[in-house]
Design an enzyme around this catalytic site. Structure first.
Site, PDB file in Angstrom:
ATOM      1  N   SER A 115       0.845  -1.186   0.000  1.00  0.00           N
ATOM      2  CA  SER A 115       0.000   0.000   0.000  1.00  0.00           C
ATOM      3  C   SER A 115       0.882   1.239   0.000  1.00  0.00           C
ATOM      4  CB  SER A 115      -0.896  -0.013   1.233  1.00  0.00           C
ATOM      5  OG  SER A 115      -1.280   1.298   1.582  1.00  0.00           O
ATOM      6  N   LYS A 154       0.776  -3.353   4.839  1.00  0.00           N
ATOM      7  CA  LYS A 154      -0.096  -4.108   3.946  1.00  0.00           C
ATOM      8  C   LYS A 154       0.649  -5.035   2.975  1.00  0.00           C
ATOM      9  CE  LYS A 154      -4.055  -3.844   3.569  1.00  0.00           C
ATOM     10  NZ  LYS A 154      -4.939  -2.830   3.013  1.00  0.00           N
TER      11      LYS A 154
END
Ligand code: ARG
Length: 461
Positions: A278, A284
């Site tokens: 991300s 992420k």
């Protein structure tokens, strides 16, 4: 005056915008090889039937080979004014070899020519799709063998249902892909019909030999009706249907993979090389690939609906509407091939978190059916056994324990048929091993599935 190959009847040349609107060259140029292959077969047939001279045919074939080489070398200039791949090639041929080029289109129309090209193209491409299906299936078999004994919860309603082997779950997708493969075999057989010789719609006044062309191009059979030959798009509809069902399968698998690699499940981890991060959240690791495959299923379904709508209520024979078949089919083809290829990588790279799967089985009640079956084997009718096991689960939830931790005395309060061997009967290994019915999840049955899968792969590779 018009510069078009069909310009004789016209006083004005085509409007610039109309030219662009009706041209298909930007997408049908991908069939250049098939167009040239088809024209070579047609020219040979014309010569064999003495419709053109052997000398002209030779010039045509040599000219076409040269154009093929030019296109492959990226040296060919496609022109929008020449509308499509057929007229681009023919115009270049005539420019290169002169009058003989003008004889190539004898006894042929672009209507049967485009049908021929598309049949040849799809016949070849369907084999490629099938090869990619086999490749994904091979990865599934490898993953199933590697994780043959890993137990995980099987689900219904996305609620833990019964313990199963993870390998059994993977092989379910093998079976789905097997049907997909067969459906594409059907698409192939429908694409393997030779339309050339239909002319514009009615056949031709020249003494052509359609079998000659079919033989040259290795077609299994001929269209038996010229109107049908130029109007039929069933094989493309069948392709899009088969592609849609395949994408539905891949999107179901995608959904499971996405769930499994969520923190909540933590059943698998995808390879770093197959995920993205991300731009804002540093922690992420996103499963973009299965998400995209899930997303792309929709566009393939859309292409099926679009072509069905195009052919609906379309009068015989050729109508320009039919030119709309190609972009959707080509996009579906690219999407399916790419999705299959990346999926094989995803499966090959996925790490199985067997301990988390195990925990999901241990810390739940997916063995409740086995507690009921235990009583049935002691002759209690199944309906009563189901009731007893349900009450046991209710009791366990109230006490904050699982069946495996419940004292035998508690079991006995619900049914005197319970003995100390109940604990063994509800172990995940026992639950799995006991499902010996054909196609069930017991290791022996999974081995049998694996053996069948491998035989099938060998037969079709
Ligand atoms: N580009 C056309 C197609 O894809 C080729 C056939 C054109 N035939 C015609 N009569 N305009 O359908």
């Amino acid at each position: 005056m018009s510069e078009k190959l069909w310009g004789g009847r016209f006083e004005k040349s085509t409007d610039e915008m109309i030219n662009e609107f009706q041209a298909s060259i930007n997408f049908d140029k991908r069939m250049y090889r098939e167009d040239i292959e088809g024209s070579i077969a047609h020219a040979k047939m014309l010569a064999a039937q003495k419709i053109i001279s052997a000398d002209d045919a030779q010039k045509i074939c040599a000219g076409l080979e040269k154009i093929l080489a030019e296109i492959e070398a990226g040296e060919f200039e496609f022109s929008v004014a020449l509308e499509d791949i057929h007229m681009n090639v023919e115009a270049a041929l005539t420019e290169a070899i002169g009058a003989a080029g003008g004889r190539l289109h004898t006894a042929r129309s672009r209507n049967d020519q485009v049908a021929l090209d598309t049949h040849l193209y799809m016949r070849r491409q369907v084999r490629e799709v099938q090869r990619l299906i086999l490749q994904l299936q091979t990865e599934l078999v490898k993953a199933a063998e590697k994780n043959r004994d890993v137990i995980f919860p099987g689900y219904t309603h996305l609620q833990r249902a019964q313990p199963i082997l993870f390998s059994h779950h993977l092989l379910a997708y093998f079976s789905m892909l097997q049907r997909d493969f067969d459906r594409f075999e059907g698409v192939h057989s429908r694409a393997d019909l030779m339309p050339l010789g239909a002319g514009a719609l009615a056949g031709t006044t020249f003494p052509i030999d359609r079998n000659f062309v079919a033989h040259e191009l290795k077609f299994s059979a001929l269209y038996s009706n010229s109107l049908d030959a130029v109007s039929d798009r069933d094989y493309l509809l069948e392709f899009l249907s088969a592609a849609s069902i395949l994408m539905a399968h891949l999107s179901r698998f995608s959904e499971e993979i996405i769930l499994w690699c969520s923190r909540e499940f933590s059943f698998i981890e995808l390879d770093d090389a197959h995920c993205t991060g991300s731009s804002m959240m540093p922690q992420k690791k996103n499963p973009d690939v299965p998400e995209l495959v899930r997303g792309k299923a929709g566009r393939v379904f859309g292409h099926l609906m679009a072509l069905l709508t195009t052919v609906k209520a379309l009068p015989l024979a050729y109508n320009k509407d039919l030119q709309e078949d190609k972009e959707g089919v080509f996009d579906a083809l690219d999407t399916v091939k790419f999705s299959l290829a990346v999926f094989a990588q995803i499966v090959a790279g996925m790490k199985v978190r067997a301990e988390n799967m195990r925990r999901a089985v241990e810390e739940d009640f997916s063995n409740a059916t086995d507690a009921a079956d235990y009583l049935v084997k002691k002759n209690l009718p199944f309906r009563q056994a189901h009731e007893v096991a349900g009450k046991l689960v209710h009791h366990c939830i109230a006490r904050g324990v699982y069946l495996k931790n419940l004292p035998l005395d508690d079991f006995k309060k619900f049914s005197p048929l319970f003995d100390a061997d109940i604990y063994d009967a509800i172990k995940p290994e026992t639950c799995v091993a006991a499902r010996i019915s054909q196609g069930g999840t017991s290791p022996a049955q999974v081995d049998a599935q694996l053996a069948l899968a491998k035989t099938w792969l060998e037969k079709n590779s």
